[in-house]
Write an enzyme that holds these catalytic residues in place. Structure first.
Site, PDB file in Angstrom:
ATOM      1  N   ASP A   9      35.212  35.288  43.767  1.00 61.40           N
ATOM      2  CA  ASP A   9      35.721  35.737  42.458  1.00 61.40           C
ATOM      3  C   ASP A   9      35.975  37.247  42.345  1.00 61.40           C
ATOM      4  O   ASP A   9      35.590  37.854  41.327  1.00 61.40           O
ATOM      5  CB  ASP A   9      34.755  35.290  41.339  1.00 61.40           C
ATOM      6  CG  ASP A   9      34.628  33.772  41.216  1.00 61.40           C
ATOM      7  OD1 ASP A   9      35.252  33.055  42.012  1.00 61.40           O
ATOM      8  OD2 ASP A   9      33.885  33.306  40.326  1.00 61.40           O
ATOM      9  N   ASP A  47      37.987  32.013  40.051  1.00 52.38           N
ATOM     10  CA  ASP A  47      37.609  31.404  38.774  1.00 52.38           C
ATOM     11  C   ASP A  47      38.920  31.153  38.006  1.00 52.38           C
ATOM     12  O   ASP A  47      39.750  32.067  37.890  1.00 52.38           O
ATOM     13  CB  ASP A  47      36.708  32.399  38.020  1.00 52.38           C
ATOM     14  CG  ASP A  47      35.687  31.755  37.112  1.00 52.38           C
ATOM     15  OD1 ASP A  47      35.100  30.723  37.494  1.00 52.38           O
ATOM     16  OD2 ASP A  47      35.456  32.298  36.008  1.00 52.38           O
ATOM     17  N   HIS A  49      40.237  29.131  34.719  1.00 53.13           N
ATOM     18  CA  HIS A  49      39.961  28.327  33.523  1.00 53.13           C
ATOM     19  C   HIS A  49      41.223  28.058  32.694  1.00 53.13           C
ATOM     20  O   HIS A  49      42.018  28.982  32.470  1.00 53.13           O
ATOM     21  CB  HIS A  49      38.968  29.045  32.620  1.00 53.13           C
ATOM     22  CG  HIS A  49      37.646  29.332  33.248  1.00 53.13           C
ATOM     23  ND1 HIS A  49      36.868  28.373  33.854  1.00 53.13           N
ATOM     24  CD2 HIS A  49      36.928  30.495  33.351  1.00 53.13           C
ATOM     25  CE1 HIS A  49      35.752  28.922  34.297  1.00 53.13           C
ATOM     26  NE2 HIS A  49      35.757  30.206  34.020  1.00 53.13           N
ATOM     27  N   HIS A  53      38.743  26.974  27.363  1.00 52.92           N
ATOM     28  CA  HIS A  53      37.707  26.372  28.217  1.00 52.92           C
ATOM     29  C   HIS A  53      36.358  26.318  27.494  1.00 52.92           C
ATOM     30  O   HIS A  53      36.037  27.206  26.693  1.00 52.92           O
ATOM     31  CB  HIS A  53      37.570  27.195  29.506  1.00 52.92           C
ATOM     32  CG  HIS A  53      36.718  26.549  30.540  1.00 52.92           C
ATOM     33  ND1 HIS A  53      35.444  26.971  30.823  1.00 52.92           N
ATOM     34  CD2 HIS A  53      36.957  25.483  31.344  1.00 52.92           C
ATOM     35  CE1 HIS A  53      34.938  26.200  31.771  1.00 52.92           C
ATOM     36  NE2 HIS A  53      35.834  25.295  32.109  1.00 52.92           N
ATOM     37  N   HIS A  81      37.952  34.545  29.873  1.00 50.00           N
ATOM     38  CA  HIS A  81      38.168  35.262  31.139  1.00 50.00           C
ATOM     39  C   HIS A  81      38.861  34.339  32.135  1.00 50.00           C
ATOM     40  O   HIS A  81      38.761  33.118  32.033  1.00 50.00           O
ATOM     41  CB  HIS A  81      36.822  35.740  31.724  1.00 50.00           C
ATOM     42  CG  HIS A  81      35.931  34.612  32.125  1.00 50.00           C
ATOM     43  ND1 HIS A  81      35.145  33.920  31.227  1.00 50.00           N
ATOM     44  CD2 HIS A  81      35.730  34.018  33.328  1.00 50.00           C
ATOM     45  CE1 HIS A  81      34.498  32.960  31.861  1.00 50.00           C
ATOM     46  NE2 HIS A  81      34.832  32.983  33.144  1.00 50.00           N
ATOM     47  N   LYS A 106      38.300  27.119  40.941  1.00 49.95           N
ATOM     48  CA  LYS A 106      37.195  26.376  40.331  1.00 49.95           C
ATOM     49  C   LYS A 106      37.122  26.708  38.849  1.00 49.95           C
ATOM     50  O   LYS A 106      37.592  27.760  38.428  1.00 49.95           O
ATOM     51  CB  LYS A 106      35.878  26.725  41.030  1.00 49.95           C
ATOM     52  CG  LYS A 106      35.538  28.201  40.931  1.00 49.95           C
ATOM     53  CD  LYS A 106      34.292  28.542  41.703  1.00 49.95           C
ATOM     54  CE  LYS A 106      33.937  30.001  41.557  1.00 49.95           C
ATOM     55  NZ  LYS A 106      33.622  30.402  40.190  1.00 49.95           N
ATOM     56  N   CYS A 151      28.044  33.468  40.059  1.00 54.14           N
ATOM     57  CA  CYS A 151      28.800  32.652  41.016  1.00 54.14           C
ATOM     58  C   CYS A 151      28.349  32.836  42.460  1.00 54.14           C
ATOM     59  O   CYS A 151      28.340  31.875  43.230  1.00 54.14           O
ATOM     60  CB  CYS A 151      30.290  32.901  40.842  1.00 54.14           C
ATOM     61  SG  CYS A 151      30.873  32.214  39.262  1.00 54.14           S
TER      62      CYS A 151
END
Ligand code: VGL
Ligand code: ZN
Length: 197
Positions: A9, A47, A49, A53, A81, A106, A151
């Site tokens: 990330d 990351d 989303h 989310h 984010h 993810k 993470c």
């Protein structure tokens, strides 16, 4: 035997000025780029989303950095984010993404967060990374990136629990450190058999 570097990330939103900026998050980029040369495989996670989310405080009318209870357990509510396709979700512009064999996204499931590169936050739903690594014959991983206490921690603990040999390069990670989360993460990684270097 191929050793993989897993870069967690390193995205604009986790760097200073980003929506969930981690202190000095951008400082690790040159060292990560240099380290890529030492590995036979480089994997980047991102990351990623959808808008609205369930990990976003704004989706619950709540204040960011507060806690909520999800069907799968407690969950921190974050500022919006890494929204899919946004500038914040893009990798830091200096990160050498050309070297990546795989970019694993993810957190795309609207109802489920995914800190770990291996399982979503229900600890059950796989991302597919385990199968990718095993079918390539990769058993040894080094992890770097953002954030140490979320993470990176969850990814390293899951990897060690799955039987991979895992080293986290602490000098190439930075932490959010929310209410003692960094100390808890270091203890969790040590308990899981992760080497902290
Ligand atoms: C992360 C919070 C929310 C991370 C991702 O990359 O550590 N933290 N989403
Ligand atoms: Zn996230």
């Amino acid at each position: 035997m191929t050793h993989a570097l897993v870069v967690i990330d390193v995205q604009n939103d986790f760097c200073p000025g980003g929506a969930l900026g981690v202190n000095e998050g951008d400082r690790i980029v040159p060292g990560i780029n240099a380290l890529m040369a030492d590995f036979g495989a480089v994997i980047l996670t991102q990351d990623w989303h959808p808008p609205g989310h369930s990990s976003f405080a704004s989706s619950h009318g709540a204040a960011p950095m507060t806690m909520t209870e999800m069907p799968y357990g407690p969950q921190v509510l974050w500022p919006d984010h890494c929204v899919q396709g946004s500038h914040g979700a893009a990798f830091h512009p200096d990160l050498d993404t050309d070297r990546a064999d795989l970019i694993l996204r993810k957190g795309f499931n609207p109802a489920l967060d995914s800190y770990s590169a291996f399982f979503e936050n229900d600890h059950e739903t796989p991302t597919g990374l385990e199968g990718y690594l095993r079918t390539r014959g990769i058993e040894t991983l080094a992890m770097v990136g953002l954030a140490t206490d979320f993470c990176v921690n969850w990814s390293a603990v899951d990897a060690a629990t799955l039987g991979f040999s895992v080293t986290v390069r602490r000098d190439l990670c930075r932490a959010i450190d929310l209410d003692g989360s960094l100390d808890a993460a270091l203890a969790a990684m040590t308990d899981a058999g992760v080497t902290l270097a």
